[in-house]
Scaffold this motif. Structure first.
Motif, PDB file in Angstrom:
ATOM      1  N   PHE A  42       0.814  -1.220   0.000  1.00  0.00           N
ATOM      2  CA  PHE A  42       0.000   0.000   0.000  1.00  0.00           C
ATOM      3  C   PHE A  42       0.854   1.280   0.000  1.00  0.00           C
ATOM      4  CE2 PHE A  42      -3.352   2.882   1.447  1.00  0.00           C
ATOM      5  CZ  PHE A  42      -4.417   2.456   0.687  1.00  0.00           C
ATOM      6  N   THR A 126       5.354  -7.116   9.451  1.00  0.00           N
ATOM      7  CA  THR A 126       4.406  -6.202  10.089  1.00  0.00           C
ATOM      8  C   THR A 126       3.489  -6.979  11.037  1.00  0.00           C
ATOM      9  OG1 THR A 126       4.487  -4.826   8.117  1.00  0.00           O
ATOM     10  CG2 THR A 126       2.642  -4.451   9.607  1.00  0.00           C
ATOM     11  N   SER A 149      -8.406  -8.895   3.798  1.00  0.00           N
ATOM     12  CA  SER A 149      -8.110  -9.351   2.434  1.00  0.00           C
ATOM     13  C   SER A 149      -6.781  -8.796   1.942  1.00  0.00           C
ATOM     14  CB  SER A 149      -9.212  -8.878   1.482  1.00  0.00           C
ATOM     15  OG  SER A 149      -9.166  -7.464   1.383  1.00  0.00           O
ATOM     16  N   GLY A 150      -6.199  -7.857   2.682  1.00  0.00           N
ATOM     17  CA  GLY A 150      -4.979  -7.182   2.223  1.00  0.00           C
ATOM     18  C   GLY A 150      -3.735  -7.997   2.531  1.00  0.00           C
ATOM     19  N   GLY A 151      -2.599  -7.539   2.004  1.00  0.00           N
ATOM     20  CA  GLY A 151      -1.344  -8.240   2.234  1.00  0.00           C
ATOM     21  C   GLY A 151      -1.059  -8.373   3.726  1.00  0.00           C
ATOM     22  N   VAL A 152      -1.092  -7.252   4.437  1.00  0.00           N
ATOM     23  CA  VAL A 152      -0.780  -7.255   5.872  1.00  0.00           C
ATOM     24  C   VAL A 152      -1.881  -7.982   6.655  1.00  0.00           C
ATOM     25  CG1 VAL A 152      -0.571  -5.720   7.865  1.00  0.00           C
ATOM     26  CG2 VAL A 152       0.650  -5.181   5.761  1.00  0.00           C
ATOM     27  N   SER A 171     -13.593  -7.964   6.881  1.00  0.00           N
ATOM     28  CA  SER A 171     -13.385  -7.252   5.622  1.00  0.00           C
ATOM     29  C   SER A 171     -14.563  -6.309   5.417  1.00  0.00           C
ATOM     30  CB  SER A 171     -13.310  -8.266   4.470  1.00  0.00           C
ATOM     31  OG  SER A 171     -13.346  -7.586   3.235  1.00  0.00           O
ATOM     32  N   GLY A 172     -14.314  -5.229   4.700  1.00  0.00           N
ATOM     33  CA  GLY A 172     -15.386  -4.297   4.382  1.00  0.00           C
ATOM     34  C   GLY A 172     -16.139  -4.702   3.126  1.00  0.00           C
ATOM     35  N   LYS A 176     -15.508 -10.850  -0.334  1.00  0.00           N
ATOM     36  CA  LYS A 176     -14.148 -11.328  -0.071  1.00  0.00           C
ATOM     37  C   LYS A 176     -14.106 -12.357   1.065  1.00  0.00           C
ATOM     38  CE  LYS A 176     -11.604  -7.108  -1.405  1.00  0.00           C
ATOM     39  NZ  LYS A 176     -10.751  -6.027  -0.856  1.00  0.00           N
ATOM     40  N   VAL A 237      -2.170   0.082  12.723  1.00  0.00           N
ATOM     41  CA  VAL A 237      -1.263  -0.417  11.687  1.00  0.00           C
ATOM     42  C   VAL A 237      -1.224   0.531  10.488  1.00  0.00           C
ATOM     43  CG1 VAL A 237      -0.675  -2.406  10.237  1.00  0.00           C
ATOM     44  CG2 VAL A 237      -1.894  -2.760  12.394  1.00  0.00           C
ATOM     45  N   THR A 240      -5.876   2.742   5.626  1.00  0.00           N
ATOM     46  CA  THR A 240      -6.305   2.565   4.234  1.00  0.00           C
ATOM     47  C   THR A 240      -7.661   3.219   3.972  1.00  0.00           C
ATOM     48  OG1 THR A 240      -7.203   0.391   4.736  1.00  0.00           O
ATOM     49  CG2 THR A 240      -4.990   0.449   3.813  1.00  0.00           C
ATOM     50  N   LEU A 262       2.271   0.791  15.705  1.00  0.00           N
ATOM     51  CA  LEU A 262       3.179  -0.173  15.070  1.00  0.00           C
ATOM     52  C   LEU A 262       3.928   0.489  13.926  1.00  0.00           C
ATOM     53  CD1 LEU A 262       4.187  -3.063  14.423  1.00  0.00           C
ATOM     54  CD2 LEU A 262       2.094  -3.403  13.109  1.00  0.00           C
ATOM     55  N   ALA A 264       6.744  -1.367  11.887  1.00  0.00           N
ATOM     56  CA  ALA A 264       7.557  -2.580  11.847  1.00  0.00           C
ATOM     57  C   ALA A 264       8.959  -2.317  11.302  1.00  0.00           C
ATOM     58  CB  ALA A 264       6.844  -3.634  11.022  1.00  0.00           C
ATOM     59  N   ARG A 314      -9.441  -1.602  -4.387  1.00  0.00           N
ATOM     60  CA  ARG A 314      -9.787  -2.554  -3.320  1.00  0.00           C
ATOM     61  C   ARG A 314     -10.312  -3.880  -3.863  1.00  0.00           C
ATOM     62  NH1 ARG A 314     -13.618  -0.303   1.496  1.00  0.00           N
ATOM     63  NH2 ARG A 314     -13.399  -2.048   2.937  1.00  0.00           N
TER      64      ARG A 314
HETATM   65  N1  LIG Z   1       2.562   0.002  10.609  1.00  0.00           N
HETATM   66  C1  LIG Z   1       3.423  -0.648   9.848  1.00  0.00           C
HETATM   67  O1  LIG Z   1       4.535  -0.977  10.234  1.00  0.00           O
HETATM   68  C2  LIG Z   1       2.996  -0.994   8.465  1.00  0.00           C
HETATM   69  C3  LIG Z   1       3.784  -1.803   7.641  1.00  0.00           C
HETATM   70  C4  LIG Z   1       3.303  -2.133   6.362  1.00  0.00           C
HETATM   71  C5  LIG Z   1       2.067  -1.636   5.950  1.00  0.00           C
HETATM   72  N2  LIG Z   1       1.367  -0.811   6.785  1.00  0.00           N
HETATM   73  C6  LIG Z   1       0.063  -0.267   6.421  1.00  0.00           C
HETATM   74  O2  LIG Z   1      -0.872  -1.327   6.442  1.00  0.00           O
HETATM   75  C7  LIG Z   1      -1.930  -0.980   5.561  1.00  0.00           C
HETATM   76  C8  LIG Z   1      -2.220  -2.152   4.645  1.00  0.00           C
HETATM   77  O3  LIG Z   1      -1.159  -2.331   3.728  1.00  0.00           O
HETATM   78  P1  LIG Z   1      -1.238  -3.499   2.644  1.00  0.00           P
HETATM   79  O4  LIG Z   1       0.036  -3.434   1.868  1.00  0.00           O
HETATM   80  O5  LIG Z   1      -1.662  -4.749   3.300  1.00  0.00           O
HETATM   81  O6  LIG Z   1      -2.428  -2.972   1.701  1.00  0.00           O
HETATM   82  P2  LIG Z   1      -3.520  -3.803   0.882  1.00  0.00           P
HETATM   83  O7  LIG Z   1      -2.969  -5.117   0.462  1.00  0.00           O
HETATM   84  O8  LIG Z   1      -4.075  -2.881  -0.147  1.00  0.00           O
HETATM   85  O9  LIG Z   1      -4.646  -4.078   1.969  1.00  0.00           O
HETATM   86  C9  LIG Z   1      -5.343  -3.045   2.572  1.00  0.00           C
HETATM   87  C10 LIG Z   1      -6.750  -3.494   2.945  1.00  0.00           C
HETATM   88  O10 LIG Z   1      -7.412  -2.372   3.554  1.00  0.00           O
HETATM   89  C11 LIG Z   1      -8.781  -2.353   3.157  1.00  0.00           C
HETATM   90  N3  LIG Z   1      -9.067  -1.096   2.431  1.00  0.00           N
HETATM   91  C12 LIG Z   1      -8.503  -0.629   1.299  1.00  0.00           C
HETATM   92  N4  LIG Z   1      -9.035   0.539   0.927  1.00  0.00           N
HETATM   93  C13 LIG Z   1      -9.969   0.809   1.852  1.00  0.00           C
HETATM   94  C14 LIG Z   1     -10.888   1.883   2.028  1.00  0.00           C
HETATM   95  N5  LIG Z   1     -10.932   2.910   1.181  1.00  0.00           N
HETATM   96  N6  LIG Z   1     -11.700   1.849   3.081  1.00  0.00           N
HETATM   97  C15 LIG Z   1     -11.635   0.828   3.969  1.00  0.00           C
HETATM   98  N7  LIG Z   1     -10.777  -0.224   3.836  1.00  0.00           N
HETATM   99  C16 LIG Z   1      -9.976  -0.224   2.799  1.00  0.00           C
HETATM  100  C17 LIG Z   1      -8.989  -3.519   2.219  1.00  0.00           C
HETATM  101  O11 LIG Z   1      -9.473  -4.606   2.992  1.00  0.00           O
HETATM  102  P3  LIG Z   1     -11.002  -5.091   2.909  1.00  0.00           P
HETATM  103  O12 LIG Z   1     -11.476  -4.772   1.520  1.00  0.00           O
HETATM  104  O13 LIG Z   1     -10.903  -6.546   3.187  1.00  0.00           O
HETATM  105  O14 LIG Z   1     -11.727  -4.343   3.967  1.00  0.00           O
HETATM  106  C18 LIG Z   1      -7.597  -3.841   1.720  1.00  0.00           C
HETATM  107  O15 LIG Z   1      -7.458  -5.183   1.347  1.00  0.00           O
HETATM  108  C19 LIG Z   1      -1.505   0.302   4.829  1.00  0.00           C
HETATM  109  O16 LIG Z   1      -2.084   1.411   5.471  1.00  0.00           O
HETATM  110  C20 LIG Z   1      -0.020   0.327   5.027  1.00  0.00           C
HETATM  111  O17 LIG Z   1       0.513   1.628   4.963  1.00  0.00           O
HETATM  112  C21 LIG Z   1       1.798  -0.508   8.021  1.00  0.00           C
END
Ligand SMILES: NC(=O)c1ccc[n+]([C@@H]2O[C@H](COP(=O)([O-])OP(=O)(O)OC[C@H]3O[C@@H](n4cnc5c(N)ncnc54)[C@H](OP(=O)(O)O)[C@@H]3O)[C@@H](O)[C@H]2O)c1
Length: 326
Positions: A42, A126, A149-152, A171-172, A176, A237, A240, A262, A264, A314
């Motif tokens: 993301f 993460t 459903s996302g990577g994390v 999940s929203g 999914k 975390v 999104t 967090l 990571a 999404r």
């Molecule tokens: N804190 C840390 O150390 C750390 C490290 C890595 C990543 N992150 C953060 O973790 C988050 C996820 O990263 P990712 O790479 O896993 O992304 P990703 O694969 O795109 O997954 C994000 C998930 O968030 C939900 N989402 C996406 N857009 C949305 C919206 N507009 N409204 C509500 N939910 C939405 C969706 O899940 P559903 O459709 O299933 O609801 C989506 O699958 C990002 O914010 C990223 O910056 C944080």
């Protein structure tokens, strides 16, 4: 070499395109890697718009996570030419080659393909840092994972199940949920919408959750403050949803839970020994077949737009991988 370059920070993807660049040279303290696969995260999407906390100067090569083969390394780096590695830096992975600081790389876990390796690092690091390192996840505890459903999110579901926790995947997007179930068999799934606290209460028999893992923020975070058990932890975390939530501090006080921030990557940089331990623990779990990353689609680098758009819209359940040499 071919690389995906962000040449201006624009809305959408209008400032991003493939370009031919000179091959990189290895810098001091770095390892030169021939990249085989790279995964979309993301923050890559946010960085194309200058919306991530780290704001590289344009032009830059997009991509924070890769797997590949070492071409050149310093003798004391722990790597030798031919080693298969995973890891990355904040940029540079969506290319055929990159020079990466050696502390940002580790060996590809045995038995994993380059594609699986590229899918594993950031998401599982993460999830591991949040659930196990910072929250001390124990077998039998209830864990609610948002954005499942996302990577994390999927990595958190997979890891929590592997640790013997009871997992609610949220999940929203209703369609999914069955796909998440088929991948990791969480104990329950919920549509994260409205007053989902009622469902969490019912599923946990009134106990609520020991850990809530929240990559979404906004309304999901607000409602999640009602889903944490006394003594539990709500892990921040990411955002999104696009909204950084604010919390009235009387809620964690009255309900007796902690809010855990967090980061990571930064955690591993500040505490390198802990970072190494986390990376080794993830490798061990992967090599034992106890965790496996979920991959939504594998694309050639020329298909980068499809991957970025699917993430922005999404549409994914799992990771997007670019095979950078195709
Ligand atoms: N804190 C840390 O150390 C750390 C490290 C890595 C990543 N992150 C953060 O973790 C988050 C996820 O990263 P990712 O790479 O896993 O992304 P990703 O694969 O795109 O997954 C994000 C998930 O968030 C939900 N989402 C996406 N857009 C949305 C919206 N507009 N409204 C509500 N939910 C939405 C969706 O899940 P559903 O459709 O299933 O609801 C989506 O699958 C990002 O914010 C990223 O910056 C944080």
């Amino acid at each position: 070499m071919r690389a995906l370059v962000v040449s201006q920070l624009a809305g959408g993807l209008s400032g991003v395109d493939l370009a031919e660049l000179p091959d990189p040279e290895r810098k001091v303290g770095e390892v030169l890697v021939r990249i085989h696969a790279a995964s979309l995260n993301f923050p890559d999407l946010l960085m194309t718009q200058g919306k991530y906390q780290f704001k590289p100067e344009v032009p830059f090569v997009s991509g924070m996570e890769l797997s590949g083969e070492v071409l050149e390394a310093e003798p004391n780096s722990g790597f030798t030419p031919g080693d298969h590695v995973i890891g990355g830096n904040k940029t540079g992975a969506f290319a055929e080659m990159a020079s990466i600081p050696d502390r940002g790389l580790s060996k590809l876990p045995k038995g994993l393909s380059f594609v699986e390796g590229a899918a594993m690092g950031a998401a599982y690091t993460t999830a591991y840092t949040g659930l196990i390192e910072l929250c001390g996840l124990q077998k039998g505890q209830w864990v609610l994972v948002h954005g499942a459903s996302g990577g994390v999110g999927l990595a958190a579901v997979d890891l929590a199940k592997a640790m013997g926790a009871k997992v609610i995947a949220a999940s929203g997007v209703e369609t999914k949920l069955a796909r998440i179930d088929a991948l990791y068999r969480p104990d329950a799934n919920i549509l994260a919408e409205g007053r989902f606290r009622e469902q969490v209460k019912e599923i946990t028999g009134g106990a609520l959750c020991d850990i809530v893992f929240d990559p979404v923020g906004g309304d999901i975070f607000d409602e999640s403050t009602r889903c944490v058990a006394f003594g539990g932890k709500l892990v921040v975390v990411g955002f999104t949803s696009g909204r950084i939530a604010e919390v009235a501090t009387n809620i964690p006080l009255i309900k007796g839970f902690s809010i855990v921030g967090l980061r990571a990557g930064e955690y591993a940089r500040r505490f390198p020994e802990r970072g190494k331990t986390i990376s080794q623990a993830i490798s061990k779990l992967a090599e034992a077949g106890r965790i496996t990353p979920a991959i939504d689609r594998i694309l050639p680098l020329s298909g980068w737009r499809e991957g970025f758009e699917a993430m922005a819209n999404r549409q994914l359940v799992g990771k997007v991988i670019f095979e950078t040499n195709k």
